[in-house]
Design a protein around this motif. Structure first.
Motif, PDB file in Angstrom:
ATOM      1  N   THR A 217      -5.767 -85.658 -15.832  1.00 20.69           N
ATOM      2  CA  THR A 217      -7.087 -84.940 -15.872  1.00 20.69           C
ATOM      3  C   THR A 217      -7.926 -85.230 -14.457  1.00 20.69           C
ATOM      4  O   THR A 217      -7.321 -85.711 -13.685  1.00 20.69           O
ATOM      5  CB  THR A 217      -7.944 -85.807 -16.994  1.00 20.69           C
ATOM      6  OG1 THR A 217      -9.034 -85.192 -17.135  1.00 20.69           O
ATOM      7  CG2 THR A 217      -8.079 -87.301 -16.931  1.00 20.69           C
ATOM      8  N   GLY A 218      -8.812 -84.640 -14.478  1.00 24.83           N
ATOM      9  CA  GLY A 218     -10.056 -84.706 -13.529  1.00 24.83           C
ATOM     10  C   GLY A 218      -9.329 -84.362 -12.045  1.00 24.83           C
ATOM     11  O   GLY A 218      -8.590 -83.501 -11.749  1.00 24.83           O
TER      12      GLY A 218
ATOM     13  N   ASN B  49      -6.323 -81.787 -10.859  1.00 24.70           N
ATOM     14  CA  ASN B  49      -6.435 -80.485  -9.786  1.00 24.70           C
ATOM     15  C   ASN B  49      -5.682 -80.686  -8.538  1.00 24.70           C
ATOM     16  O   ASN B  49      -5.000 -79.676  -8.188  1.00 24.70           O
ATOM     17  CB  ASN B  49      -7.772 -80.744  -8.949  1.00 24.70           C
ATOM     18  CG  ASN B  49      -8.889 -80.526 -10.010  1.00 24.70           C
ATOM     19  OD1 ASN B  49      -8.848 -79.954 -11.114  1.00 24.70           O
ATOM     20  ND2 ASN B  49     -10.290 -81.169  -9.470  1.00 24.70           N
TER      21      ASN B  49
ATOM     22  N   CYS C 271       0.547 -81.331 -23.595  1.00 21.57           N
ATOM     23  CA  CYS C 271      -0.906 -81.294 -24.315  1.00 21.57           C
ATOM     24  C   CYS C 271      -0.791 -81.887 -25.495  1.00 21.57           C
ATOM     25  O   CYS C 271       0.113 -81.446 -26.290  1.00 21.57           O
ATOM     26  CB  CYS C 271      -1.583 -79.862 -24.261  1.00 21.57           C
ATOM     27  SG  CYS C 271      -2.059 -79.193 -22.711  1.00 21.57           S
TER      28      CYS C 271
ATOM     29  N   ARG D  99      -9.120 -80.791 -26.151  1.00 25.51           N
ATOM     30  CA  ARG D  99      -9.518 -80.727 -24.879  1.00 25.51           C
ATOM     31  C   ARG D  99      -8.892 -80.917 -23.546  1.00 25.51           C
ATOM     32  O   ARG D  99      -8.962 -80.264 -22.511  1.00 25.51           O
ATOM     33  CB  ARG D  99     -10.449 -82.325 -24.922  1.00 25.51           C
ATOM     34  CG  ARG D  99     -11.403 -82.483 -23.889  1.00 25.51           C
ATOM     35  CD  ARG D  99     -11.690 -84.033 -23.436  1.00 25.51           C
ATOM     36  NE  ARG D  99     -12.092 -84.699 -24.609  1.00 25.51           N
ATOM     37  CZ  ARG D  99     -12.600 -86.060 -24.129  1.00 25.51           C
ATOM     38  NH1 ARG D  99     -12.907 -86.234 -23.517  1.00 25.51           N
ATOM     39  NH2 ARG D  99     -12.660 -86.511 -25.532  1.00 25.51           N
ATOM     40  N   GLU D 100      -7.495 -81.512 -23.758  1.00 27.59           N
ATOM     41  CA  GLU D 100      -6.728 -81.528 -22.608  1.00 27.59           C
ATOM     42  C   GLU D 100      -5.952 -79.878 -22.454  1.00 27.59           C
ATOM     43  O   GLU D 100      -6.031 -79.639 -21.303  1.00 27.59           O
ATOM     44  CB  GLU D 100      -5.403 -82.608 -23.157  1.00 27.59           C
ATOM     45  CG  GLU D 100      -4.275 -82.665 -21.965  1.00 27.59           C
ATOM     46  CD  GLU D 100      -3.104 -83.518 -22.448  1.00 27.59           C
ATOM     47  OE1 GLU D 100      -3.254 -83.967 -23.603  1.00 27.59           O
ATOM     48  OE2 GLU D 100      -2.301 -83.794 -21.604  1.00 27.59           O
TER      49      GLU D 100
ATOM     50  N   LYS E 288      -7.734 -77.362 -23.106  1.00 29.72           N
ATOM     51  CA  LYS E 288      -8.783 -76.436 -22.483  1.00 29.72           C
ATOM     52  C   LYS E 288      -8.887 -76.631 -21.046  1.00 29.72           C
ATOM     53  O   LYS E 288      -9.058 -75.936 -19.962  1.00 29.72           O
ATOM     54  CB  LYS E 288     -10.060 -76.636 -23.029  1.00 29.72           C
ATOM     55  CG  LYS E 288     -10.738 -75.411 -23.099  1.00 29.72           C
ATOM     56  CD  LYS E 288     -11.995 -75.732 -24.187  1.00 29.72           C
ATOM     57  CE  LYS E 288     -13.268 -74.760 -23.843  1.00 29.72           C
ATOM     58  NZ  LYS E 288     -14.358 -75.031 -24.679  1.00 29.72           N
ATOM     59  N   GLU E 289      -8.732 -78.016 -20.589  1.00 29.16           N
ATOM     60  CA  GLU E 289      -9.257 -78.513 -18.968  1.00 29.16           C
ATOM     61  C   GLU E 289      -7.849 -77.779 -18.541  1.00 29.16           C
ATOM     62  O   GLU E 289      -8.072 -77.392 -17.082  1.00 29.16           O
ATOM     63  CB  GLU E 289      -8.912 -79.913 -18.828  1.00 29.16           C
ATOM     64  CG  GLU E 289      -9.082 -80.348 -17.584  1.00 29.16           C
ATOM     65  CD  GLU E 289      -9.227 -81.748 -17.212  1.00 29.16           C
ATOM     66  OE1 GLU E 289      -9.077 -82.692 -18.093  1.00 29.16           O
ATOM     67  OE2 GLU E 289      -9.354 -82.382 -16.049  1.00 29.16           O
ATOM     68  N   LYS E 290      -6.588 -77.936 -18.997  1.00 30.36           N
ATOM     69  CA  LYS E 290      -5.393 -77.192 -18.115  1.00 30.36           C
ATOM     70  C   LYS E 290      -5.598 -75.737 -18.134  1.00 30.36           C
ATOM     71  O   LYS E 290      -5.172 -75.045 -16.931  1.00 30.36           O
ATOM     72  CB  LYS E 290      -4.115 -77.651 -18.836  1.00 30.36           C
ATOM     73  CG  LYS E 290      -3.827 -79.439 -18.562  1.00 30.36           C
ATOM     74  CD  LYS E 290      -2.640 -79.875 -19.256  1.00 30.36           C
ATOM     75  CE  LYS E 290      -2.412 -81.101 -18.694  1.00 30.36           C
ATOM     76  NZ  LYS E 290      -1.397 -82.167 -19.261  1.00 30.36           N
TER      77      LYS E 290
ATOM     78  N   ARG F 119      -8.437 -73.956 -18.066  1.00 27.48           N
ATOM     79  CA  ARG F 119      -9.372 -73.844 -17.012  1.00 27.48           C
ATOM     80  C   ARG F 119      -8.979 -73.757 -15.473  1.00 27.48           C
ATOM     81  O   ARG F 119      -9.182 -72.976 -14.675  1.00 27.48           O
ATOM     82  CB  ARG F 119     -10.479 -74.706 -17.027  1.00 27.48           C
ATOM     83  CG  ARG F 119     -11.539 -74.419 -18.002  1.00 27.48           C
ATOM     84  CD  ARG F 119     -12.776 -75.686 -17.775  1.00 27.48           C
ATOM     85  NE  ARG F 119     -13.400 -75.481 -18.967  1.00 27.48           N
ATOM     86  CZ  ARG F 119     -13.535 -76.516 -19.756  1.00 27.48           C
ATOM     87  NH1 ARG F 119     -12.799 -77.744 -19.712  1.00 27.48           N
ATOM     88  NH2 ARG F 119     -14.413 -76.574 -20.846  1.00 27.48           N
ATOM     89  N   ASN F 120      -7.801 -74.849 -15.351  1.00 22.47           N
ATOM     90  CA  ASN F 120      -7.209 -74.924 -13.951  1.00 22.47           C
ATOM     91  C   ASN F 120      -6.208 -74.122 -13.592  1.00 22.47           C
ATOM     92  O   ASN F 120      -5.462 -74.165 -12.763  1.00 22.47           O
ATOM     93  CB  ASN F 120      -6.641 -76.333 -13.887  1.00 22.47           C
ATOM     94  CG  ASN F 120      -7.769 -77.324 -13.661  1.00 22.47           C
ATOM     95  OD1 ASN F 120      -8.916 -76.980 -13.720  1.00 22.47           O
ATOM     96  ND2 ASN F 120      -7.377 -78.677 -13.551  1.00 22.47           N
TER      97      ASN F 120
END
Ligand SMILES: [Fe+2]
Length: 567
Positions: A202-203, A207, A220, A224-225, A227-229, A231-232
């Motif tokens: 994460t974070g 990135n 995943c 939440r995980e 969605k973050e991935k 987004r990236n």
């Protein structure tokens, strides 16, 4: 497609001259989300058009749905324990017509020869098999595998027509740390698909990982995980194989937030033959997704055009002119059970064995272990020994410290529910043997052994007495690898896996029968019935899953990334 193919197919499409027509089907169009009752025209292995076509050879679908063949976006063929032809025979009737395979198991045993072998074994099959090159061989430096693969080893394989890019980059700490060997591998596949594998990353670390190239993730375990991935910029592969962490929660989150699904696909990663047979394959994940509220056409697209787009597969994943004639026919749009599958334009007969190319010699007789005797299995007992405690229904283990029973010489004696575990290096006959203690297998009066032992695939054996453990080791050495259950000096069950000690080239039914016999024999030794002891055993040497593992080098604390003791 070359010019001669085009000069044959263009007139066939233009002048209405197909070689085969599927008539009166409700055809799923993945580009427009339409379902249209119409005909599909095929010439050879290619769809030449949808619409007003007819010919001498027709199949009447009587209004059944016709969708593109399904794609498994990430799978390890070796986990099925059968060679690609047998895998094709199990998968095709379930509607999976294309797989994206990472052959890292056979690569850990046989390196580039292993890669050559699995490519050769996959040639000419009705199942469309594409490959991602294994990025992490060996998986860790804390064990000995059969081979090491560098960027220079991988590069020549990029010229192979069915090789797409770089397989799951599991060693994410090396990526985030910028380790030069890892960067070489990433650079050598720049511009091609690169699979990620970054559980809980994460974070900023995530990135850095995404920036380095991996563009998919199948690890995943919560929304939440996911969605973050997303987004990236990652494509998410929702995994439902033998492992399926958090799938329902992720599907519910996608539905609740009405997330776009065009960058979400499905994969099995590892799924055992018996489960595929009884439960289904990618169609099973589609059905679960639909049952949680994903629209049927969206779910179908997550298993067809979306993975095709993500991996750059040009003529797969849709029913349209120029696409490969891989299609599934089914009656119920909410529960997809293929009643007929077309592979390369040919109806699949589930009972017809699929002939395999010959198994290359380089992956036969792969078990090369130095002799092991009782002395090598001794483990000097100390006060409060570290013990591997298994966790019901999970692959994670706990590190506990116990006072353990001893024999008259002060060595650990396997009793009171504790078993001895040994990992014997089997690739280069180095004589390395790791010995440890495991709680939870509950083997009484025997031993279970395997050469399927992720990811280095050394011999792993557990039992409550040394003679049966030695017999299991000898049996596996003699037959070129596999799984065995031994009790009171007798081999109670044996599944030979002569291809790299990982896969069988026997008929599928024979393999299934032997797998059942192994499980029965293991249960007869008292193993718990809330888990598959053979699968559990095959993961006890994998030093990337918390908390504690045994490798041929010793007992490894995964959380601390260090050995508790070395042999
Ligand atoms: Fe995987």
């Amino acid at each position: 497609m070359n010019a001669s193919d085009l000069s044959r197919l263009i007139p066939a499409a233009r002048d209405g001259k197909p070689t085969f027509v599927i008539r009166d089907a409700r055809v799923v169009n993945v580009f427009t989300n339409e379902i249209t009752e119409t005909n599909v025209a095929i010439a050879g292995d290619t769809i030449i058009g949808v619409g007003n076509y007819s010919c001498e050879h027709e199949y009447n679908a009587h209004g059944a749905y016709l969708a593109p063949g399904l794609i498994d976006a990430h799978v390890h063929i070796e986990s099925s324990m059968v060679i690609p032809a047998s895998f094709a025979q199990i998968l095709l009737p379930k509607g999976t017509t294309t797989i994206i395979a990472d052959p890292h198991e056979i690569a850990n045993v046989a390196g580039v020869e292993g890669l050559r072998a699995i490519l050769a074994l996959s040639k000419g099959l009705p199942l469309d098999i594409r490959f991602m090159l294994p990025s992490c061989v060996p998986a860790t430096p804390f064990e000995h595998s059969g081979a090491t693969l560098s960027a220079a080893d991988l590069a020549p394989f990029l010229n192979e027509p069915n090789v797409l890019g770089l397989g799951e980059v599991m060693d994410y700490p090396s990526v985030v740390a910028g380790a030069p060997e890892m960067l070489d591998k990433l650079a050598c596949c720049d511009g091609r698909p690169i699979d990620g594998h970054a559980p809980m990353l994460t974070g900023r670390a995530l990135n850095a990982y995404c920036l380095a190239g991996p563009r998919t993730d199948h690890e995943c375990s919560n929304f939440r995980e996911l969605k973050e991935k997303l987004r990236n910029g990652m494509v998410i592969l929702i995994r439902m194989g033998s492992a399926a962490n958090g799938v329902l929660e992720m599907l519910d989150g996608i539905v609740a937030e009405n997330l776009p699904t065009d960058r979400i696909c499905f994969c099995t990663d590892d799924k055992h033959l018996e489960n595929i047979r009884s439960e289904g394959h990618i169609n099973h994940i589609i059905n679960v997704a639909i049952s949680r509220g994903i629209r049927p056409l969206d779910a179908l697209k997550m298993a067809t055009i979306h993975p095709a787009t993500a991996y750059g597969l040009k003529r797969v994943g849709a029913i349209a002119p120029g696409y490969r004639a891989n299609m599934i026919l089914f009656d119920d749009l909410h529960t997809i059970e293929p009643k007929l599958v077309f592979a390369n334009g040919v109806p699949v007969d589930p009972d017809a064995p699929i002939p395999s190319p010959a198994v290359p010699d380089a992956v036969k007789n792969s078990v090369h272990a130095a002799p092991v005797d009782e002395r090598r299995l001794q483990l000097r007992a100390r006060t409060f020994m570290p013990v591997i405690e298994t966790v019901p229904k999970q692959l994670v283990t706990r590190l506990v410290h116990r006072e353990v029973p001893t024999d008259e010489n002060g060595n650990f004696a396997a009793r009171d529910g504790l078993n001895k575990l040994a990992v014997v290096e089997r690739h280069h006959a180095t004589g390395n043997v790791g010995v440890g203690i495991v709680d939870g297998l509950n083997i009484r009066g025997g031993a279970i052994g395997a050469t399927v032992s992720h990811d280095s695939h050394n011999i792993v054996v557990a039992g409550d007495n040394d003679p049966d453990m030695l017999k299991a080791i000898e049996t596996l050495k003699r037959c070129g690898g596999g799984f065995t259950v031994v009790s009171h000096g007798e081999v109670k069950a044996l599944l030979e896996l002569p291809v790299a000690g990982l896969m069988s080239d026997a008929p599928v039914e024979t393999v299934l029968e032997k797998q059942r016999a192994l499980l029965d024999a293991a249960r007869a030794l008292g193993t718990r019935d809330d888990c598959d002891p053979l699968i559990l055993l095959s993961f006890l040497a994998l030093p990337v899953i918390p908390e504690v593992r045994l490798t041929d080098c010793g007992l490894f604390d995964v959380s601390a990334m260090s050995f508790l003791y070395q042999n």
